[in-house]
Enzyme design. Structure first.
Site, PDB file in Angstrom:
ATOM      1  N   TRP A 102       0.851  -1.092   0.126  1.00  0.00           N
ATOM      2  CA  TRP A 102       0.227   0.035  -0.007  1.00  0.00           C
ATOM      3  C   TRP A 102       0.734   1.372  -0.069  1.00  0.00           C
ATOM      4  O   TRP A 102       0.482   2.180  -0.435  1.00  0.00           O
ATOM      5  CB  TRP A 102      -1.023  -0.107   1.143  1.00  0.00           C
ATOM      6  CG  TRP A 102      -1.953  -1.031   0.896  1.00  0.00           C
ATOM      7  CD1 TRP A 102      -2.206  -2.095   1.654  1.00  0.00           C
ATOM      8  CD2 TRP A 102      -2.824  -1.249  -0.061  1.00  0.00           C
ATOM      9  NE1 TRP A 102      -2.997  -3.000   1.210  1.00  0.00           N
ATOM     10  CE2 TRP A 102      -3.675  -2.464   0.121  1.00  0.00           C
ATOM     11  CE3 TRP A 102      -3.391  -0.437  -1.015  1.00  0.00           C
ATOM     12  CZ2 TRP A 102      -4.870  -2.738  -0.800  1.00  0.00           C
ATOM     13  CZ3 TRP A 102      -4.551  -0.848  -1.630  1.00  0.00           C
ATOM     14  CH2 TRP A 102      -5.044  -1.897  -1.851  1.00  0.00           C
ATOM     15  N   ASP A 171      -1.639   6.875   6.383  1.00  0.00           N
ATOM     16  CA  ASP A 171      -2.675   5.905   6.028  1.00  0.00           C
ATOM     17  C   ASP A 171      -2.728   5.003   7.097  1.00  0.00           C
ATOM     18  O   ASP A 171      -1.964   3.950   7.330  1.00  0.00           O
ATOM     19  CB  ASP A 171      -2.136   5.284   4.383  1.00  0.00           C
ATOM     20  CG  ASP A 171      -3.412   4.247   3.978  1.00  0.00           C
ATOM     21  OD1 ASP A 171      -4.220   3.955   4.838  1.00  0.00           O
ATOM     22  OD2 ASP A 171      -3.030   3.353   2.924  1.00  0.00           O
ATOM     23  N   LYS A 195     -12.689  -1.881   7.320  1.00  0.00           N
ATOM     24  CA  LYS A 195     -11.915  -2.549   7.987  1.00  0.00           C
ATOM     25  C   LYS A 195     -12.565  -2.259   9.748  1.00  0.00           C
ATOM     26  O   LYS A 195     -12.780  -3.390  10.334  1.00  0.00           O
ATOM     27  CB  LYS A 195     -10.296  -2.406   7.903  1.00  0.00           C
ATOM     28  CG  LYS A 195     -10.003  -2.679   6.396  1.00  0.00           C
ATOM     29  CD  LYS A 195      -8.478  -2.267   6.076  1.00  0.00           C
ATOM     30  CE  LYS A 195      -8.287  -2.318   4.677  1.00  0.00           C
ATOM     31  NZ  LYS A 195      -8.563  -3.559   4.154  1.00  0.00           N
TER      32      LYS A 195
END
Length: 359
Positions: A102, A171, A195
């Protein structure tokens, strides 16, 4: 009705109590004779839903008053582009720390939209440990430093908050609300909802207000943080039902005792699973102890030919979505806030039984 234990990395398990409340309110929200998903986003009723959700998130994370909380769309992936668009309007380069897939995707988007500098990378150790503070080498024209707190796929989590002079962008998609953080250390925090927050469709952006005037002129309104801040995150019709469900999750988390309380539970869950892996000669986890993720635990079997049997038998036992990401293989168990401790206990017992039978 049977509820299994869903270890998916996202869209992830939601608290049963939240789903039950949403079910009860599905057709008739607060006696109004319609569902939240049918309600105008401009109505007083939905504005109250939205404001309550923001207020509860601010309370849970102790967000300072000089930060805006935005409920945007497009997921965390869209924010990979929003970050350089919103922070490079006055020049400089985006700086990026590479700790996994990511991080790399964010860096790629940063390079696509302007110059980007990599301050350090975990590539040399196979993405099993994070570079230390001393390894960070920012460019002289750094406009921000971006990093991913927890790499969902690789299971690597930062064990420190980088100390830099430039605004820090993080993030937190797979770690937000799982442990306490000091929001004041960051210029921007963003997180996809699917999530630890709610269903897919929402991305939370927490941005310090002095950074809202840094956008590049060509930044589209729908990607512009200030435009969203100025319009209460309702520049267009938002993902109203996802926003509502996220608000229910925030209320549920407060009922559990808040982030401090859930962090203790999360650490206990993760410890149980890591101990089961470490005490076994059959399973292994490649991540350095200091960087083991609290929420995403990858592991491999000593004999990969048993992977199919492990997945088939675990699913039959009500333990779902344990297959690891295709880029790393093996298994992965995601232990987000809504995963009950009983689910981890069941997984550990299954792993031990599987090892006895096949090891």
């Amino acid at each position: 009705m049977t509820r299994h234990f869903n270890f998916c990395s996202g869209p992830a398990t939601l608290p049963t109590a939240v789903l039950e409340r949403a079910r009860d309110e599905m057709l008739d929200f607060e006696g109004r004779g319609l569902s939240v998903m049918e309600m105008s986003h401009r109505s007083e009723a939905f504005i109250a839903v939205a404001e309550r959700a923001e207020a509860n998130l601010r309370e849970l994370m102790q967000v300072p008053d000089n930060y805006s909380v935005l409920f945007m769309q497009g997921g965390a992936t869209q924010q990979f582009g929003c970050v350089p668009l919103n922070l490079l309007g006055k020049g400089g380069r985006g700086n990026y720390l590479d700790t996994g897939i990511w991080s790399q995707k964010a860096l790629k988007e940063g390079r696509h939209l302007g110059e980007a500098h990599m301050v350090a990378s975990s590539e040399g150790n196979g993405y099993t440990a994070a570079p230390g503070q001393e390894a960070l080498s920012l460019s002289e024209d750094a406009a921000y430093l971006h990093y991913c707190d927890n790499e969902t796929i690789g299971g690597l989590q930062m064990d420190y908050v980088p100390q830099v002079e430039t605004p820090l962008v993080c993030d937190m998609s797979s770690s937000i609300l799982s442990r306490t953080v000091d929001v004041s250390k960051f210029g921007v925090i963003y997180a996809g909802a699917q999530k630890n927050i709610g269903p897919a469709g929402i991305v939370i952006v927490i941005v310090r207000n002095d950074l809202l005037d840094q956008a590049r002129r060509e930044t589209p309104s729908m990607l512009n943080w200030k435009a969203f801040a100025d319009n209460g995150s309702m520049l267009n019709t938002p993902a109203t039902y996802a926003w509502y469900l996220s608000g229910l999750v925030f209320e549920w988390l407060k009922e559990q005792g808040g982030v401090d309380a859930i962090e203790k539970i999360n650490r206990r869950k993760a410890q149980k699973l890591y101990e089961a892996i470490d005490n076994s000669g059959f399973y292994s986890n490649p991540i350095a102890a200091a960087n083991r993720s609290l929420t995403n635990v990858p592991f491999v079997l000593g004999d990969e030919t048993l992977n199919k049997a492990f997945l088939a038998e675990s699913e039959a036992a009500g333990l779902l979505t344990l297959k690891g990401h295709r880029s790393v293989g093996g298994m992965r168990a995601s232990l987000y806030n809504a995963m009950p401790e009983e689910g981890v206990d069941r997984l550990v017992a299954f792993m031990q039984d599987f090892e006895r039978r096949y090891g």
